[in-house]
Design an enzyme around this catalytic site. Structure first.
Site, PDB file in Angstrom:
ATOM      1  N   GLY A 174       9.549  55.757  70.457  1.00 47.07           N
ATOM      2  CA  GLY A 174       8.578  55.707  70.408  1.00 47.07           C
ATOM      3  C   GLY A 174       7.886  54.448  70.201  1.00 47.07           C
ATOM      4  O   GLY A 174       9.133  53.247  70.961  1.00 47.07           O
ATOM      5  N   THR A 219       5.281  52.210  65.536  1.00 49.43           N
ATOM      6  CA  THR A 219       5.649  52.994  64.752  1.00 49.43           C
ATOM      7  C   THR A 219       7.097  52.866  64.323  1.00 49.43           C
ATOM      8  O   THR A 219       7.799  53.981  62.909  1.00 49.43           O
ATOM      9  CB  THR A 219       5.338  54.707  65.268  1.00 49.43           C
ATOM     10  OG1 THR A 219       4.603  54.774  65.730  1.00 49.43           O
ATOM     11  CG2 THR A 219       5.911  56.102  65.162  1.00 49.43           C
ATOM     12  N   GLU A 263      14.229  53.469  69.375  1.00 47.83           N
ATOM     13  CA  GLU A 263      14.881  52.977  70.588  1.00 47.83           C
ATOM     14  C   GLU A 263      13.067  52.995  71.090  1.00 47.83           C
ATOM     15  O   GLU A 263      12.235  53.639  71.205  1.00 47.83           O
ATOM     16  CB  GLU A 263      14.922  54.513  71.285  1.00 47.83           C
ATOM     17  CG  GLU A 263      16.627  54.361  71.548  1.00 47.83           C
ATOM     18  CD  GLU A 263      16.851  53.151  72.384  1.00 47.83           C
ATOM     19  OE1 GLU A 263      18.549  51.956  71.493  1.00 47.83           O
ATOM     20  OE2 GLU A 263      16.767  52.736  72.787  1.00 47.83           O
ATOM     21  N   ASN A 297       6.485  60.898  77.279  1.00 49.57           N
ATOM     22  CA  ASN A 297       7.154  60.350  78.795  1.00 49.57           C
ATOM     23  C   ASN A 297       7.875  60.904  79.121  1.00 49.57           C
ATOM     24  O   ASN A 297       7.856  61.320  80.173  1.00 49.57           O
ATOM     25  CB  ASN A 297       7.026  58.736  78.282  1.00 49.57           C
ATOM     26  CG  ASN A 297       8.724  58.453  77.785  1.00 49.57           C
ATOM     27  OD1 ASN A 297       8.247  58.320  76.261  1.00 49.57           O
ATOM     28  ND2 ASN A 297       9.610  56.747  78.031  1.00 49.57           N
ATOM     29  N   CYS A 348      10.351  53.392  78.955  1.00 45.05           N
ATOM     30  CA  CYS A 348      10.370  52.421  78.606  1.00 45.05           C
ATOM     31  C   CYS A 348      11.145  50.914  79.787  1.00 45.05           C
ATOM     32  O   CYS A 348      11.241  49.808  79.333  1.00 45.05           O
ATOM     33  CB  CYS A 348      10.994  52.291  77.079  1.00 45.05           C
ATOM     34  SG  CYS A 348      12.571  53.503  77.562  1.00 45.05           S
ATOM     35  N   GLU A 390      21.807  54.370  71.412  1.00 47.74           N
ATOM     36  CA  GLU A 390      22.641  55.179  71.978  1.00 47.74           C
ATOM     37  C   GLU A 390      22.913  55.851  73.098  1.00 47.74           C
ATOM     38  O   GLU A 390      23.624  54.349  73.791  1.00 47.74           O
ATOM     39  CB  GLU A 390      21.165  56.959  72.072  1.00 47.74           C
ATOM     40  CG  GLU A 390      20.176  56.147  70.801  1.00 47.74           C
ATOM     41  CD  GLU A 390      18.962  57.128  71.467  1.00 47.74           C
ATOM     42  OE1 GLU A 390      18.648  57.122  72.800  1.00 47.74           O
ATOM     43  OE2 GLU A 390      18.149  57.841  70.904  1.00 47.74           O
TER      44      GLU A 390
HETATM   45  O1  TXE Z   1       4.065  56.822  70.410  1.00 43.44           O
HETATM   46  P1  TXE Z   1       4.522  57.314  68.916  1.00 43.44           P
HETATM   47  P2  TXE Z   1       2.881  56.669  71.283  1.00 43.44           P
HETATM   48  C1  TXE Z   1       5.630  52.884  73.021  1.00 43.44           C
HETATM   49  C2  TXE Z   1       3.653  52.335  74.471  1.00 43.44           C
HETATM   50  C3  TXE Z   1       2.909  53.935  73.957  1.00 43.44           C
HETATM   51  C4  TXE Z   1       3.467  53.028  72.125  1.00 43.44           C
HETATM   52  C5  TXE Z   1       2.094  54.367  71.936  1.00 43.44           C
HETATM   53  O2  TXE Z   1       3.483  51.469  74.271  1.00 43.44           O
HETATM   54  O3  TXE Z   1       2.291  53.747  74.341  1.00 43.44           O
HETATM   55  O4  TXE Z   1       4.439  53.329  72.549  1.00 43.44           O
HETATM   56  O5  TXE Z   1       2.958  55.552  72.232  1.00 43.44           O
HETATM   57  C6  TXE Z   1       6.108  60.801  66.253  1.00 43.44           C
HETATM   58  N1  TXE Z   1       5.964  58.774  61.580  1.00 43.44           N
HETATM   59  N2  TXE Z   1       6.398  54.478  73.810  1.00 43.44           N
HETATM   60  O6  TXE Z   1       1.689  56.902  70.812  1.00 43.44           O
HETATM   61  O7  TXE Z   1       3.282  57.596  68.042  1.00 43.44           O
HETATM   62  C7  TXE Z   1       5.159  61.004  67.276  1.00 43.44           C
HETATM   63  O8  TXE Z   1       4.445  62.289  67.050  1.00 43.44           O
HETATM   64  C8  TXE Z   1       7.798  59.552  61.932  1.00 43.44           C
HETATM   65  C9  TXE Z   1       7.529  53.700  74.046  1.00 43.44           C
HETATM   66  O9  TXE Z   1       2.515  58.031  71.881  1.00 43.44           O
HETATM   67  O10 TXE Z   1       5.503  56.197  69.099  1.00 43.44           O
HETATM   68  C10 TXE Z   1       5.961  61.203  68.936  1.00 43.44           C
HETATM   69  O11 TXE Z   1       6.870  62.628  68.387  1.00 43.44           O
HETATM   70  N3  TXE Z   1       7.254  59.993  63.758  1.00 43.44           N
HETATM   71  C11 TXE Z   1       8.351  54.706  73.927  1.00 43.44           C
HETATM   72  C12 TXE Z   1       7.340  60.374  68.380  1.00 43.44           C
HETATM   73  O12 TXE Z   1       6.519  59.807  66.932  1.00 43.44           O
HETATM   74  C13 TXE Z   1       5.752  59.973  63.693  1.00 43.44           C
HETATM   75  C14 TXE Z   1       7.848  55.897  74.411  1.00 43.44           C
HETATM   76  C15 TXE Z   1       6.246  58.487  69.147  1.00 43.44           C
HETATM   77  O13 TXE Z   1       5.100  58.683  68.943  1.00 43.44           O
HETATM   78  C16 TXE Z   1       5.062  59.203  62.810  1.00 43.44           C
HETATM   79  C17 TXE Z   1       6.853  56.173  74.092  1.00 43.44           C
HETATM   80  C18 TXE Z   1       5.759  58.458  62.422  1.00 43.44           C
HETATM   81  N4  TXE Z   1       4.537  57.857  60.802  1.00 43.44           N
HETATM   82  C19 TXE Z   1       5.550  55.402  73.016  1.00 43.44           C
HETATM   83  N5  TXE Z   1       4.036  58.743  63.827  1.00 43.44           N
HETATM   84  C20 TXE Z   1       9.811  54.885  74.612  1.00 43.44           C
HETATM   85  N6  TXE Z   1      10.646  53.666  74.131  1.00 43.44           N
HETATM   86  O14 TXE Z   1      10.193  55.226  75.897  1.00 43.44           O
HETATM   87  C21 TXE Z   1       4.013  58.927  65.333  1.00 43.44           C
HETATM   88  N7  TXE Z   1       4.942  59.431  65.232  1.00 43.44           N
END
Ligand code: TXE
Length: 480
Positions: free
Chosen positions: A226, A230, A248, A150, A282, A461
């Site tokens: 993320g 995850t 986070e 994001n 977020c 952080e």
């Molecule tokens: O995030 P992912 P996604 C929230 C938001 C969004 C949801 C899913 O609600 O709709 O999360 O978003 C890596 N082991 N936020 O699917 O999957 C992945 O490649 C290690 C809030 O895009 O969590 C990416 O680099 N790494 C958040 C990172 O994790 C893994 C901002 C985030 O991806 C992994 C983003 C694994 N098993 C989404 N699977 C915020 N707090 O700002 C994925 N990744």
């Protein structure tokens, strides 16, 4: 079309698999470049390079570490327009937001931690003239930094800057949805003379590259931003390996509007906190709670101003909302709008996909959406939607506002609008969130700890908390 590279041991290299993934421009709904489809072999190479570089980097004098990081910060400033354009194309956000927020903050992140590392103190304690205790903090070793899509370069640098400043070496993975600015950043690291292996960037999907980073035995700590789902997977892998974890995660942040607020300030900032970056921050205030006496006036004006927001080509100056980051994410957001209707919600404005005429007509655009008529326990008000969708509901008492605010599994941030000083402090202290803003939003001193409570994350952080995370403390007690 451009094929970007991994950055391993100071070199821009192809993935060992030789395969690549499509990288989409979400505003056009088309592939515009390719990123490495890396795997555990690439992570192993990166980790080996990071381990080999750790001795020299961790013993590099602080001022010298700071100098090369400050050079990188300067180069980000020099290439601001190029990086902002890359960020806007990759993620879909308006170009002017990338120029005013994402990229300047990426430079500021590095500048902040480069200098913070030189002014960190540690503790000592004299024990009744019997012994003296002193505490040292040393870099933990090779660390893994995994960042989301994001705020791509903003959150990428937010993780790696304190790690590098603390003397760690890093294996980093940006999101596969927004790889471009991390690639351009690696070119700047080479230009700045960052020693080989200090930072390694492995592009690719989370289930392969991210998972390989989390489970690699040489990587001692993981800093992740993320989704909560995850985050749970990462914790399940890392905890039995006794790795340090900073998670986070998501938020479902309340925005509490009391009747005695400064109305113009509250309404204009609430439009920002609801829809900036298409609601893909977020910290966005996605649940707006309004004191009943002000509810109708606030709702009418908020819907009016929401309807005035331009959803359009992110490269055009007038656009306030750009495209959502992917087709899958757009469908997720649209599915929550359907869910809201099923739960009895009323769509006051927006509520559907937007077709932007011209080069973007296949892009992933959703109209800013306001939903009323829901209670605080329905799924729409409990689950993170992460798009341009807010709910608005009335409350009658301060206690009810606090109860509604705390009624989700998340606890990242909250905003309070009131001109009553005592009430602002009283309510702030009762809210279960890691960050509380009073009469402002997204204003923060980088020295403060950043993070959420409950399912919004583990660890903090920002400021010295981030430096501490990447170091390990030792206490030495000497009899005198
Ligand atoms: O995030 P992912 P996604 C929230 C938001 C969004 C949801 C899913 O609600 O709709 O999360 O978003 C890596 N082991 N936020 O699917 O999957 C992945 O490649 C290690 C809030 O895009 O969590 C990416 O680099 N790494 C958040 C990172 O994790 C893994 C901002 C985030 O991806 C992994 C983003 C694994 N098993 C989404 N699977 C915020 N707090 O700002 C994925 N990744």
């Amino acid at each position: 079309m451009k094929k970007i590279s991994n950055y391993i041991n100071g070199q821009l290299v192809s993935p060992q698999s030789g395969s690549y993934l499509d990288n989409y421009n979400p505003a056009e709904g088309k592939v515009y470049s390719y990123l490495p489809d890396s795997d555990s072999l690439d992570v192993a190479e990166a980790t080996k390079a990071a381990q080999a570089a750790f001795g020299a980097w961790s013993s590099t004098p602080l001022a010298n570490r700071a100098a090369v990081l400050l050079k990188i910060a300067d180069l980000i400033g020099r290439d601001l327009d190029k990086l902002a354009l890359a960020e806007s194309i990759d993620q879909g956000k308006p170009l002017k937001l990338a120029k005013s927020m994402d990229i300047p903050r990426a430079s500021a992140n590095i500048r902040f931690f480069a200098t913070a590392a030189m002014h960190v103190s540690s503790e000592s304690h004299l024990m009744d003239e019997v012994a003296i205790n002193y505490t040292t903090r040393t870099p933990i070793g090779v660390v893994g930094c995994i960042s989301p899509w994001n705020l791509p370069l903003y959150l990428f640098t937010w993780k790696i800057a304190p790690a590098l400043a603390a003397g760690c070496t890093v294996v980093a993975k940006p999101s596969e949805l927004t790889p471009m600015t991390a690639f351009l950043f690696s070119e700047l690291c080479i230009e700045a003379g960052l020693p080989a292996g200090v930072l390694n960037i492995v592009q690719g999907v989370g289930a392969k590259v991210g998972q390989a980073i989390v489970e690699h035995p040489t990587i001692s700590a993981i800093s992740f931003t993320g989704g909560t789902v995850t985050g749970k997977k990462i914790a399940a892998t890392a905890a039995p390996m006794f790795k340090k974890l900073s998670l986070e995660l998501g938020g479902k942040n309340p925005n509490i509007i009391f009747a005695d607020c400064d109305f113009e300030e509250a309404i204009s900032t609430s439009i920002q906190s609801s829809f900036s970056n298409q609601g893909e921050i977020c910290l966005c205030g996605s649940r707006i709670l309004v004191e009943r006496g002000l509810y109708e006036k606030f709702l009418t004006e908020f819907v009016k101003r929401t309807n005035e927001l331009v959803v359009g080509d992110p490269l055009e100056e007038k656009s306030r909302l750009g495209a959502l980051v992917s087709e899958a994410h757009m469908q997720k957001v649209l599915s929550y709008i359907e869910l809201a209707k099923q739960e009895g919600g009323k769509i006051e404005c927006g509520g559907s996909r937007v077709v932007v005429v011209g080069r973007c007509e296949a892009g992933y655009f959703v109209a800013p959406t306001v939903i009323t008529g829901l209670n605080q326990s329905c799924r729409t008000n409990q689950e993170e939607i992460f798009g341009p969708v807010v709910t608005i509901m009335p409350f009658d008492t301060e206690e009810e506002a606090i109860e509604f605010s705390n009624a989700t599994a998340y606890g990242l941030s909250a905003t309070i609008w009131t001109t009553n000083l005592k009430r602002s402090h009283r309510v702030a202290h009762k809210l279960k969130s890691g960050i509380v803003w009073v009469n402002c939003w997204l204003l923060r001193d980088l020295r403060t700890p950043f993070g959420g409570m409950k399912q919004s994350g583990v660890g903090r952080e920002g400021g010295w908390e981030a430096m501490k995370f990447f170091t390990e403390a030792k206490n030495v007690c000497v009899k005198i």
